[in-house]
Design an enzyme around this catalytic site. Structure first.
Site, PDB file in Angstrom:
ATOM      1  N   GLU A  34      -1.885  -8.801  12.886  1.00 32.64           N
ATOM      2  CA  GLU A  34      -2.670  -9.359  11.778  1.00 32.64           C
ATOM      3  C   GLU A  34      -1.768 -10.081  10.779  1.00 32.64           C
ATOM      4  O   GLU A  34      -0.729  -9.561  10.390  1.00 32.64           O
ATOM      5  CB  GLU A  34      -3.421  -8.220  11.091  1.00 32.64           C
ATOM      6  CG  GLU A  34      -4.285  -8.616   9.912  1.00 32.64           C
ATOM      7  CD  GLU A  34      -4.882  -7.399   9.242  1.00 32.64           C
ATOM      8  OE1 GLU A  34      -5.006  -7.398   7.999  1.00 32.64           O
ATOM      9  OE2 GLU A  34      -5.220  -6.435   9.961  1.00 32.64           O
ATOM     10  N   HIS A  50     -11.949  -2.480   6.080  1.00 26.46           N
ATOM     11  CA  HIS A  50     -12.036  -1.822   4.776  1.00 26.46           C
ATOM     12  C   HIS A  50     -11.148  -2.578   3.793  1.00 26.46           C
ATOM     13  O   HIS A  50     -10.493  -3.570   4.137  1.00 26.46           O
ATOM     14  CB  HIS A  50     -11.569  -0.372   4.889  1.00 26.46           C
ATOM     15  CG  HIS A  50     -10.103  -0.247   5.248  1.00 26.46           C
ATOM     16  ND1 HIS A  50      -9.340   0.853   4.931  1.00 26.46           N
ATOM     17  CD2 HIS A  50      -9.249  -1.079   5.897  1.00 26.46           C
ATOM     18  CE1 HIS A  50      -8.109   0.699   5.356  1.00 26.46           C
ATOM     19  NE2 HIS A  50      -8.024  -0.479   5.956  1.00 26.46           N
ATOM     20  N   LYS A 107     -13.616  -9.135   5.708  1.00 27.20           N
ATOM     21  CA  LYS A 107     -13.667  -8.313   4.503  1.00 27.20           C
ATOM     22  C   LYS A 107     -14.882  -8.760   3.701  1.00 27.20           C
ATOM     23  O   LYS A 107     -14.906  -9.871   3.159  1.00 27.20           O
ATOM     24  CB  LYS A 107     -12.384  -8.484   3.689  1.00 27.20           C
ATOM     25  CG  LYS A 107     -11.138  -7.986   4.408  1.00 27.20           C
ATOM     26  CD  LYS A 107      -9.870  -8.264   3.611  1.00 27.20           C
ATOM     27  CE  LYS A 107      -8.639  -7.673   4.282  1.00 27.20           C
ATOM     28  NZ  LYS A 107      -7.393  -8.010   3.554  1.00 27.20           N
ATOM     29  N   HIS A 161       0.800  -1.221   0.000  1.00 27.84           N
ATOM     30  CA  HIS A 161       0.000   0.000   0.000  1.00 27.84           C
ATOM     31  C   HIS A 161       0.834   1.273   0.000  1.00 27.84           C
ATOM     32  O   HIS A 161       0.301   2.370   0.029  1.00 27.84           O
ATOM     33  CB  HIS A 161      -0.938  -0.008   1.204  1.00 27.84           C
ATOM     34  CG  HIS A 161      -1.823  -1.209   1.239  1.00 27.84           C
ATOM     35  ND1 HIS A 161      -2.569  -1.604   0.157  1.00 27.84           N
ATOM     36  CD2 HIS A 161      -2.050  -2.125   2.208  1.00 27.84           C
ATOM     37  CE1 HIS A 161      -3.235  -2.708   0.467  1.00 27.84           C
ATOM     38  NE2 HIS A 161      -2.929  -3.045   1.694  1.00 27.84           N
ATOM     39  N   ASP A 165      -6.057 -13.161   8.335  1.00 31.54           N
ATOM     40  CA  ASP A 165      -6.489 -12.472   7.118  1.00 31.54           C
ATOM     41  C   ASP A 165      -6.351 -13.429   5.945  1.00 31.54           C
ATOM     42  O   ASP A 165      -7.273 -14.162   5.610  1.00 31.54           O
ATOM     43  CB  ASP A 165      -5.667 -11.202   6.916  1.00 31.54           C
ATOM     44  CG  ASP A 165      -6.063 -10.436   5.648  1.00 31.54           C
ATOM     45  OD1 ASP A 165      -7.101 -10.778   5.044  1.00 31.54           O
ATOM     46  OD2 ASP A 165      -5.346  -9.505   5.269  1.00 31.54           O
ATOM     47  N   GLU A 221       0.729  -2.170   7.654  1.00 36.95           N
ATOM     48  CA  GLU A 221       0.235  -1.010   8.387  1.00 36.95           C
ATOM     49  C   GLU A 221       0.622  -1.081   9.855  1.00 36.95           C
ATOM     50  O   GLU A 221       0.759  -2.162  10.420  1.00 36.95           O
ATOM     51  CB  GLU A 221      -1.297  -0.943   8.333  1.00 36.95           C
ATOM     52  CG  GLU A 221      -1.915  -0.931   6.968  1.00 36.95           C
ATOM     53  CD  GLU A 221      -3.375  -1.342   7.043  1.00 36.95           C
ATOM     54  OE1 GLU A 221      -4.189  -0.506   7.472  1.00 36.95           O
ATOM     55  OE2 GLU A 221      -3.681  -2.473   6.684  1.00 36.95           O
ATOM     56  N   LYS A 250     -11.583  -1.586  11.262  1.00 36.52           N
ATOM     57  CA  LYS A 250     -10.350  -1.120  10.636  1.00 36.52           C
ATOM     58  C   LYS A 250     -10.760  -0.415   9.348  1.00 36.52           C
ATOM     59  O   LYS A 250     -11.133  -1.054   8.375  1.00 36.52           O
ATOM     60  CB  LYS A 250      -9.457  -2.323  10.350  1.00 36.52           C
ATOM     61  CG  LYS A 250      -8.183  -2.037   9.592  1.00 36.52           C
ATOM     62  CD  LYS A 250      -7.442  -3.350   9.348  1.00 36.52           C
ATOM     63  CE  LYS A 250      -6.265  -3.158   8.416  1.00 36.52           C
ATOM     64  NZ  LYS A 250      -5.578  -4.440   8.134  1.00 36.52           N
ATOM     65  N   ASP A 268      -4.388   3.719   2.054  1.00 38.37           N
ATOM     66  CA  ASP A 268      -5.348   3.821   3.149  1.00 38.37           C
ATOM     67  C   ASP A 268      -5.145   5.065   4.005  1.00 38.37           C
ATOM     68  O   ASP A 268      -5.751   5.188   5.067  1.00 38.37           O
ATOM     69  CB  ASP A 268      -5.297   2.569   4.021  1.00 38.37           C
ATOM     70  CG  ASP A 268      -3.877   2.171   4.396  1.00 38.37           C
ATOM     71  OD1 ASP A 268      -2.968   3.011   4.215  1.00 38.37           O
ATOM     72  OD2 ASP A 268      -3.671   1.040   4.868  1.00 38.37           O
ATOM     73  N   ASP A 282      -0.324  -4.793  11.094  1.00 36.44           N
ATOM     74  CA  ASP A 282      -0.711  -5.728  10.022  1.00 36.44           C
ATOM     75  C   ASP A 282       0.577  -6.119   9.317  1.00 36.44           C
ATOM     76  O   ASP A 282       1.225  -5.291   8.681  1.00 36.44           O
ATOM     77  CB  ASP A 282      -1.685  -5.048   9.059  1.00 36.44           C
ATOM     78  CG  ASP A 282      -1.956  -5.890   7.813  1.00 36.44           C
ATOM     79  OD1 ASP A 282      -1.580  -7.078   7.801  1.00 36.44           O
ATOM     80  OD2 ASP A 282      -2.543  -5.352   6.857  1.00 36.44           O
TER      81      ASP A 282
END
Length: 476
Positions: free
Chosen positions: A338, A416, A388, A200, A363, A209, A439, A252, A289
């Site tokens: 995560e 998200h 998700k 990202h 995840d 993240e 989140k 994000d 994450d």
């Protein structure tokens, strides 16, 4: 059905007479408006039209938007999308035409809605969510929705959910709570992205993240205040330490400072928390994450996978990773990690979970897939689900996997995607299902703030009876 047959079926002549009599009794100054509103309540709602289109998500990539009409109004919804698609999640239908949007167009999914789904759902009661979702699933003979598309089904399913709430004249979060059999909506603790990495952002940080969680706030409004103040103090800290370019943001909304280790990022955040207010120390926890699937090679992990020129690969074994996570949790107030390992590394994920040093969120390991969740529950692999919605495809299935996770006493994080829209549905979803955690990215970029702002509205609407998950973010 002819007009006369419709009138007879719904006893409309009698209902019109009742509406006129009611207007007379009410001595209304606007009998036409009164009768119109009376008839809207008297006539059962039904889906009358479904119209889909292609729009762009927050990355400029096409996604699906749906307008669903009933005889009481129009209800709009759109489907988010992730950076990558896992082999265990429901499948988005995309065009594959490299000459348009690099093959990522969704005109096929739009056509599936306007032709196949529309035909199946016209006339259905929008409040019957499970029947609507099942009717869509019946159109697709594949296990992962590859024919109709999870993106097509989800947009329609969410739009129908909004129409169902309107039919019942209740807020969306209340309708979702009703669908799940709950009556205790809860405002979630936000996991607010402050530093972005991984796919990202273009920084040499292998994590996706780093997030802050204001678990010590007294309510959601205060949680957002704590998050906002920390976010802007972090911006100042990064500008001073790393230069103004480090204040650029990822997909994000998290900052992208030029740092090379997780500890550097955590130190920056700790300084920002202290700068925001000394009273926030201890009241704001941290979450990370990892997204380890992207840098797993064989059975080892390359922490320097993003560095183009390196003298040697910095491989770590699963045991090395567990040791690293343990040290981080001891040194910093980290309460949630995560995807700490590869999507198929069940063994080391379980070992980390068994240490009970933090919440371990699945995840890529789970992909919101009920079969994967069941396996993880039986084997004690992790203790929280990253939900998700686009990985599943319908609201009904979302409710079912949340129940599955909660029955196992797991945490649930409504999440998200990197490709988001202005649709705030997941905010109502988190409240209605009382997940305790959401989140939704940074306090930056409109598509992220749409979720947080909706949660502020919901808390205001509930008023003094509003419950914020706070310190009980995992015990709901």
């Amino acid at each position: 059905m002819s007009v006369q047959e419709y009138l007879d079926k719904h006893s409309l002549a009698r209902k019109i007479e009742d509406a006129v009599n009611a207007a007379v009794r009410a001595k209304t100054t606007d009998p036409v408006l009164f009768i119109s509103n009376h008839m809207k309540k008297a006539v059962p709602s039904a889906i009358t039209k479904i119209k889909a289109r292609q729009i762009l998500d927050s990355r400029g990539i096409p996604t699906v938007e749906v307008d669903l009409y009933t005889n009481k109004g129009m209800y709009r919804a759109s489907a988010p999308s992730g950076t990558s698609t896992g082999m265990y999640e429901a499948i988005e239908v995309r065009d594959g035409d490299k000459g348009k949007y690099l093959g990522k167009g969704v005109s096929k999914a739009v056509k599936n809605i306007n032709e196949k789904i529309s035909e199946a759902l016209i006339g259905m009661d929008p409040s019957l969510q499970s029947q609507i979702d099942q009717a869509m699933m019946d159109l697709d003979k594949t296990q992962k929705k590859a024919e109709i598309g999870a993106n097509a089904m989800l947009a329609v399913s969410i739009a129908a959910c909004k129409a169902g709430a309107a039919e019942k004249e209740v807020p969306l979060y209340k309708h979702i709570a009703d669908l799940s059999g709950k009556d205790d909506p809860v405002l979630p603790v936000p996991a607010i992205t402050v530093i972005s990495g991984g796919n990202h952002a273009i920084i040499w940080l292998f994590r996706h993240e780093i997030m802050i969680m204001p678990v010590g706030a007294n309510n959601f409004e205060e949680a957002i205040q704590m998050g906002s103040e920390t976010y802007f103090h972090l911006k100042s800290v990064i500008a001073e330490r790393c230069g103004s370019s480090g204040c650029n943001v990822g997909d994000d909304g998290g900052f992208t400072p030029n740092i090379s280790s997780i500890s550097e990022g955590l130190d920056l955040i700790n300084e920002a928390i202290h700068c925001a207010r000394a009273g926030y120390n201890g009241r704001i926890k941290l979450a990370i994450d990892i997204g380890a699937t992207e840098f797993c090679i064989g059975k080892k992990y390359d922490l320097d996978f993003k560095i183009p020129k390196k003298s040697e690969q910095k491989f770590k074994t699963g045991e090395d990773m567990i040791e690293m996570y343990s040290e981080l949790c001891e040194a910093y107030p980290i309460v949630s990690i995560e995807q700490p390992f590869d999507k198929d590394d069940w063994e080391h994920t379980k070992q980390l979970s068994n240490l009970r040093i933090c919440q371990v969120v699945g995840d890529d390991l789970l992909m919101s897939n009920p079969k994967r969740i069941e396996k993880a529950i039986q084997e004690g692999t992790c203790n929280a689900l990253l939900l998700k919605v686009n990985q599943i495809g319908t609201v009904t299935e979302v409710i079912e996997v949340v129940k599955q996770a909660k029955d196992a006493h797991w945490g649930v994080v409504v999440s998200h995607r990197s490709g988001e829209t202005e649709d705030s549905f997941i905010a109502d979803l988190a409240v209605g299902l009382a997940t305790g955690q959401i989140k939704a990215g940074a306090l930056c970029r409109g598509e992220r703030l749409a979720k947080y702002n909706q949660l502020l509205r919901i808390e205001e609407e509930i008023g003094s009876q509003a419950v914020y998950a706070g310190e009980n973010w995992r015990q709901l």
